[in-house]
Design a protein around this motif. Structure first.
Motif, short mmCIF file in Angstrom:
data_model
loop_
_atom_site.label_atom_id
_atom_site.label_comp_id
_atom_site.label_asym_id
_atom_site.label_seq_id
_atom_site.Cartn_x
_atom_site.Cartn_y
_atom_site.Cartn_z
N CYS A 125 104.96 25.91 48.80
CA CYS A 125 103.62 26.27 49.25
C CYS A 125 102.82 24.99 49.52
N GLY A 126 102.01 25.02 50.54
CA GLY A 126 101.19 23.87 50.87
C GLY A 126 99.84 23.85 50.17
N ASN A 127 99.56 24.85 49.34
CA ASN A 127 98.28 24.95 48.64
C ASN A 127 98.27 23.99 47.46
N ARG A 128 97.49 22.91 47.58
CA ARG A 128 97.42 21.90 46.53
C ARG A 128 96.14 22.03 45.69
N VAL A 129 95.44 23.15 45.83
CA VAL A 129 94.19 23.34 45.11
C VAL A 129 94.45 23.57 43.63
N SER A 130 93.84 22.74 42.81
CA SER A 130 93.85 22.93 41.36
C SER A 130 92.48 23.48 40.98
N VAL A 131 92.46 24.40 40.04
CA VAL A 131 91.22 25.03 39.63
C VAL A 131 91.05 24.82 38.13
N ARG A 132 89.84 24.38 37.75
CA ARG A 132 89.56 24.20 36.32
C ARG A 132 89.51 25.55 35.63
N LYS A 133 90.11 25.60 34.47
CA LYS A 133 90.25 26.84 33.71
C LYS A 133 88.90 27.46 33.33
N GLU A 134 88.03 26.69 32.72
CA GLU A 134 86.76 27.21 32.19
C GLU A 134 85.86 27.82 33.28
N PRO A 135 85.59 27.12 34.38
CA PRO A 135 84.73 27.73 35.41
C PRO A 135 85.36 28.96 36.06
N LEU A 136 86.69 28.93 36.23
CA LEU A 136 87.37 30.09 36.83
C LEU A 136 87.23 31.32 35.92
N ILE B 69 96.64 32.83 47.41
CA ILE B 69 96.48 33.66 48.60
C ILE B 69 97.43 33.22 49.72
N CYS B 70 97.88 31.96 49.65
CA CYS B 70 98.76 31.43 50.70
C CYS B 70 100.19 31.94 50.58
N CYS B 71 100.74 31.92 49.36
CA CYS B 71 102.15 32.30 49.19
C CYS B 71 102.37 33.49 48.26
N GLY B 72 101.34 33.91 47.54
CA GLY B 72 101.47 35.06 46.64
C GLY B 72 101.97 34.71 45.25
N ALA B 73 102.30 33.44 45.01
CA ALA B 73 102.79 33.04 43.68
C ALA B 73 101.65 33.03 42.67
N ASN B 74 102.01 33.11 41.41
CA ASN B 74 101.00 33.00 40.35
C ASN B 74 100.51 31.58 40.24
N TYR B 75 99.28 31.45 39.79
CA TYR B 75 98.77 30.15 39.37
C TYR B 75 99.15 30.01 37.91
N THR B 76 99.62 28.84 37.52
CA THR B 76 100.01 28.60 36.13
C THR B 76 99.23 27.42 35.59
N ILE B 77 99.22 27.30 34.29
CA ILE B 77 98.52 26.18 33.64
C ILE B 77 99.20 24.88 34.06
N SER B 78 98.38 23.92 34.42
CA SER B 78 98.87 22.60 34.80
C SER B 78 98.02 21.59 34.07
N GLY B 79 98.62 20.92 33.12
CA GLY B 79 97.83 20.02 32.29
C GLY B 79 97.05 20.83 31.27
N LYS B 80 95.97 20.22 30.79
CA LYS B 80 95.21 20.86 29.72
C LYS B 80 94.24 21.93 30.24
N ASP B 81 93.53 21.65 31.31
CA ASP B 81 92.43 22.51 31.73
C ASP B 81 92.52 23.05 33.15
N TYR B 82 93.67 22.96 33.80
CA TYR B 82 93.74 23.36 35.20
C TYR B 82 94.82 24.40 35.46
N TYR B 83 94.59 25.18 36.52
CA TYR B 83 95.60 26.10 37.05
C TYR B 83 96.03 25.56 38.41
N ARG B 84 97.34 25.69 38.70
CA ARG B 84 97.86 25.30 40.02
C ARG B 84 98.85 26.35 40.49
N CYS B 85 99.03 26.42 41.79
CA CYS B 85 99.98 27.35 42.40
C CYS B 85 101.40 26.99 41.95
N ALA B 86 102.09 27.96 41.38
CA ALA B 86 103.47 27.72 40.92
C ALA B 86 104.39 27.48 42.12
#
Length: 193
Positions: free
Chosen positions: A33-44, A8-25
């Motif tokens: 982008c200053g958004n450092r939020v990583s989101v776990r894949k399964e709960p999302l 929502i901060c920069c409009g970029a896609n979130y991509t897979i980061s590591g095994k189970d997380y998404y991060r702002c590309a």
């Protein structure tokens, strides 16, 4: 969910980061982008499916499902009507061929008669080939009452997760999901005082 999750901060896609997380590309790959939020894949994915299920289980969607089901049943019924007409024509052609062969046996062997026999034989072969193809792919036309269709729709919506996990229909189910979900926006929490 690839390509649907957006920062929502920069409009970029979130991509897979590591095994189970998404991060702002934008943050991970470009550092823009200053958004450092990583989101776990399964709960999302579970939360996204829950929201989708909630939005699908409306009266309008149930009505649309029933209308589409009934439209498909009508189409299948029309196919059955066309099959009946083809079978009727096959009987006519067979009778005509029998009559033409009787004339040939009676000694009326003109070039016109031979051409008519050849035409009817070709048409009969085409109709028989069509009939065999129809028999092998003939769907069973079933008319279900509305309450049964409503229950069927609700069970299909409830089984979205299982559909995505089923290897035999995963690709088709994922393609349908992509048409239903515009985007999944990710917004970091505002700093707490």
């Amino acid at each position: 969910m690839s390509g649907l999750i957006r920062c929502i901060c920069c409009g970029a896609n979130y991509t897979i980061s590591g095994k189970d997380y998404y991060r702002c590309a934008g943050q991970k790959e470009r550092g823009t982008c200053g958004n450092r939020v990583s989101v776990r894949k399964e709960p999302l994915e579970a939360a996204t499916l829950a929201v989708l299920q909630e939005h699908l289980l409306t009266e309008n969607h149930v009505r649309l499902f029933i209308e589409e089901f009934e439209h498909e049943m009508q189409r299948l019924g029309q196919d059955a009507g066309m099959e009946h007409a083809a079978q009727h024509r096959l009987k006519q052609v067979t009778t005509e061929l029998d009559n033409l062969y009787q004339n040939l046996l009676a000694g009326i062997a003109s070039p016109v008669l031979r051409a008519m026999i050849a035409e009817r034989k070709a048409e009969k072969e085409r109709l028989e080939t069509q009939r065999v193809a129809t028999i092998t792919r003939k769907p069973i036309v079933v008319s279900l009452p509305d309450p049964v269709l409503v229950d069927r729709f609700r069970s299909k919506v409830a089984a979205l997760r299982q559909s995505l996990d089923d290897g035999t229909i995963r690709t088709e189910a994922a393609a349908v999901m992509l048409t239903l979900i515009e985007s999944v926006p990710i917004c970091p929490d505002a700093p707490r005082p």
